[in-house]
Design a protein around this motif. Structure first.
Motif, PDB file in Angstrom:
ATOM      1  N   THR A   1       0.838  -1.205   0.000  1.00  0.00           N
ATOM      2  CA  THR A   1       0.000   0.000   0.000  1.00  0.00           C
ATOM      3  C   THR A   1       0.869   1.250   0.000  1.00  0.00           C
ATOM      4  O   THR A   1       0.621   2.201  -0.760  1.00  0.00           O
ATOM      5  N   ALA A   2       1.902   1.266   0.839  1.00  0.00           N
ATOM      6  CA  ALA A   2       2.814   2.409   0.890  1.00  0.00           C
ATOM      7  C   ALA A   2       3.511   2.594  -0.451  1.00  0.00           C
ATOM      8  O   ALA A   2       3.659   3.721  -0.943  1.00  0.00           O
ATOM      9  N   HIS A   3       3.929   1.488  -1.065  1.00  0.00           N
ATOM     10  CA  HIS A   3       4.615   1.557  -2.358  1.00  0.00           C
ATOM     11  C   HIS A   3       3.701   2.134  -3.427  1.00  0.00           C
ATOM     12  O   HIS A   3       4.109   2.980  -4.238  1.00  0.00           O
ATOM     13  N   SER A   4       2.441   1.707  -3.431  1.00  0.00           N
ATOM     14  CA  SER A   4       1.483   2.212  -4.408  1.00  0.00           C
ATOM     15  C   SER A   4       1.242   3.709  -4.236  1.00  0.00           C
ATOM     16  O   SER A   4       1.179   4.457  -5.222  1.00  0.00           O
ATOM     17  N   MET A   5       1.139   4.150  -2.997  1.00  0.00           N
ATOM     18  CA  MET A   5       0.925   5.573  -2.733  1.00  0.00           C
ATOM     19  C   MET A   5       2.146   6.389  -3.142  1.00  0.00           C
ATOM     20  O   MET A   5       2.022   7.485  -3.700  1.00  0.00           O
ATOM     21  N   LEU A   6       3.333   5.857  -2.877  1.00  0.00           N
ATOM     22  CA  LEU A   6       4.559   6.564  -3.253  1.00  0.00           C
ATOM     23  C   LEU A   6       4.678   6.693  -4.771  1.00  0.00           C
ATOM     24  O   LEU A   6       5.101   7.740  -5.283  1.00  0.00           O
ATOM     25  N   ARG A   7       4.318   5.658  -5.484  1.00  0.00           N
ATOM     26  CA  ARG A   7       4.378   5.713  -6.950  1.00  0.00           C
ATOM     27  C   ARG A   7       3.413   6.760  -7.493  1.00  0.00           C
ATOM     28  O   ARG A   7       3.715   7.459  -8.463  1.00  0.00           O
ATOM     29  N   THR A   8       2.241   6.873  -6.856  1.00  0.00           N
ATOM     30  CA  THR A   8       1.272   7.885  -7.277  1.00  0.00           C
ATOM     31  C   THR A   8       1.799   9.282  -6.999  1.00  0.00           C
ATOM     32  O   THR A   8       1.723  10.175  -7.853  1.00  0.00           O
ATOM     33  N   LEU A   9       2.349   9.482  -5.811  1.00  0.00           N
ATOM     34  CA  LEU A   9       2.920  10.784  -5.462  1.00  0.00           C
ATOM     35  C   LEU A   9       4.096  11.123  -6.369  1.00  0.00           C
ATOM     36  O   LEU A   9       4.292  12.280  -6.762  1.00  0.00           O
ATOM     37  N   GLU A  10       4.873  10.109  -6.734  1.00  0.00           N
ATOM     38  CA  GLU A  10       6.014  10.320  -7.625  1.00  0.00           C
ATOM     39  C   GLU A  10       5.543  10.741  -9.011  1.00  0.00           C
ATOM     40  O   GLU A  10       6.158  11.615  -9.651  1.00  0.00           O
ATOM     41  N   SER A  11       4.456  10.168  -9.492  1.00  0.00           N
ATOM     42  CA  SER A  11       3.949  10.517 -10.818  1.00  0.00           C
ATOM     43  C   SER A  11       3.478  11.963 -10.886  1.00  0.00           C
ATOM     44  O   SER A  11       3.435  12.565 -11.962  1.00  0.00           O
ATOM     45  N   GLU A  12       3.126  12.527  -9.720  1.00  0.00           N
ATOM     46  CA  GLU A  12       2.676  13.918  -9.652  1.00  0.00           C
ATOM     47  C   GLU A  12       3.811  14.870  -9.271  1.00  0.00           C
ATOM     48  O   GLU A  12       3.581  16.077  -9.105  1.00  0.00           O
ATOM     49  N   GLY A  13       5.017  14.342  -9.125  1.00  0.00           N
ATOM     50  CA  GLY A  13       6.171  15.180  -8.802  1.00  0.00           C
ATOM     51  C   GLY A  13       6.265  15.597  -7.353  1.00  0.00           C
ATOM     52  O   GLY A  13       7.071  16.457  -7.000  1.00  0.00           O
ATOM     53  N   LEU A  14       5.460  14.965  -6.486  1.00  0.00           N
ATOM     54  CA  LEU A  14       5.465  15.350  -5.082  1.00  0.00           C
ATOM     55  C   LEU A  14       6.531  14.614  -4.274  1.00  0.00           C
ATOM     56  O   LEU A  14       6.917  15.072  -3.195  1.00  0.00           O
ATOM     57  N   VAL A  15       6.985  13.477  -4.774  1.00  0.00           N
ATOM     58  CA  VAL A  15       8.127  12.782  -4.177  1.00  0.00           C
ATOM     59  C   VAL A  15       9.029  12.306  -5.307  1.00  0.00           C
ATOM     60  O   VAL A  15       8.598  12.185  -6.462  1.00  0.00           O
ATOM     61  N   VAL A  16      10.272  12.062  -4.982  1.00  0.00           N
ATOM     62  CA  VAL A  16      11.227  11.521  -5.955  1.00  0.00           C
ATOM     63  C   VAL A  16      11.958  10.352  -5.300  1.00  0.00           C
ATOM     64  O   VAL A  16      12.134  10.312  -4.075  1.00  0.00           O
ATOM     65  N   GLN A  17      12.385   9.401  -6.124  1.00  0.00           N
ATOM     66  CA  GLN A  17      13.105   8.238  -5.612  1.00  0.00           C
ATOM     67  C   GLN A  17      14.565   8.288  -6.042  1.00  0.00           C
ATOM     68  O   GLN A  17      14.868   8.551  -7.209  1.00  0.00           O
ATOM     69  N   ASP A  18      15.444   8.065  -5.079  1.00  0.00           N
ATOM     70  CA  ASP A  18      16.867   7.968  -5.362  1.00  0.00           C
ATOM     71  C   ASP A  18      17.145   6.560  -5.886  1.00  0.00           C
ATOM     72  O   ASP A  18      16.879   5.563  -5.197  1.00  0.00           O
ATOM     73  N   HIS A  19      17.668   6.478  -7.105  1.00  0.00           N
ATOM     74  CA  HIS A  19      17.821   5.173  -7.737  1.00  0.00           C
ATOM     75  C   HIS A  19      18.929   4.332  -7.112  1.00  0.00           C
ATOM     76  O   HIS A  19      18.915   3.100  -7.221  1.00  0.00           O
TER      77      HIS A  19
END
Length: 257
Positions: free
Chosen positions: A36-54
């Motif tokens: 659930t957390a991963h899904s929410m993070l991916r959604t927030l990332e798609s909107e530019g509200l969070v970014v992931q360090d690769h």
């Protein structure tokens, strides 16, 4: 309330507090399953509200929040109306000026005028400060709704320095004095060596919209020969800014929030 939205906000707040966090850490903090957390993070990332360090796979706040924050500031009436008044106050007292609004148990700085002819200074717009440790917060709470003051006094009182006030009785007495004088004082309660003098700003409904104040070295602001002069200038500026926002000529405390 919509739970998914609330959890998304919790994620943003956790990242704001901690910087970079992994999916597992975030899931534990907001008490949801890892998928659930991963899904929410991916959604927030798609909107530019969070970014992931690769490299680390951890998440941090994204650039989209800067756009939203700037939009908030640009549309904030108190900030817009305060620009000229804050500049005038800084010129008059030759110190830096902050304008702030209450954000829960903190004060959010929405405008900052640098000290004229000062050394290198850091822009504090967007900074949040525990309300009980700054003059802005005390001015806002002292003239705000009584129930809000009671809740804040009964809540957790932050400690930033050895001078920070944590006794609710003492702090309550100080707030009463703020209502009597029309301005609040902060004496090294936020940062050692710094002080502040602030007064509340009212809106057209008579409610506290925020506060405007002077910040600077304690030996300059609270010196016997300058403290009262700065306090007078701050109160006059706050009253003029209040009138610019449509407020009447006097301060009337609201009994309820």
């Amino acid at each position: 309330m919509i739970q998914s939205v609330q959890r998304a906000v919790q994620i943003l707040r956790e990242l704001a507090r901690s910087g970079r966090l992994g999916v597992t850490e975030l899931a534990e903090r907001i008490e949801v399953a890892k998928p659930t957390a991963h899904s929410m993070l991916r959604t927030l990332e798609s909107e530019g509200l969070v970014v992931q360090d690769h490299e680390s796979s951890k998440y941090a706040l994204g650039p989209g929040l800067v756009y939203l924050g700037n939009a908030y500031l640009d549309g904030h009436e108190l900030r817009t109306r305060s620009l000229t008044w804050a500049d005038g106050l800084a010129t008059r007292v030759k110190e830096a000026v902050w304008v702030g609004v209450r954000a829960g148990d903190h004060v959010l700085v929405v405008h900052h005028v640098f000290r004229p002819e000062g050394a290198v200074q850091i822009l504090e717009v967007g900074a949040t400060i525990p309300w009980n440790t700054c003059a802005l917060g005390k001015a806002i709470v002292a003239f705000g709704p009584e129930p809000v003051e009671a809740d804040l006094l009964n809540g957790k009182l932050a400690v930033l320095t050895g001078a920070s006030l944590t006794d609710p009785v003492t702090l309550g007495e100080q707030l009463a004095d703020v209502r009597r004088t029309g301005y609040a004082i902060e004496d090294q309660e936020c940062a050692l060596g710094d002080a502040g003098i602030a007064a509340p700003v009212l809106d057209r409904s008579g409610e506290v919209a925020g506060a405007i104040g002077v910040v600077g070295a304690v030996e300059r602001l609270l010196a016997k020969g300058t403290r009262e002069a700065i306090a007078v200038a701050v109160r006059e500026t706050a009253r003029n800014l209040s009138r610019d926002l449509g407020a009447g000529r006097g301060y009337t405390r609201r009994a309820a929030g």
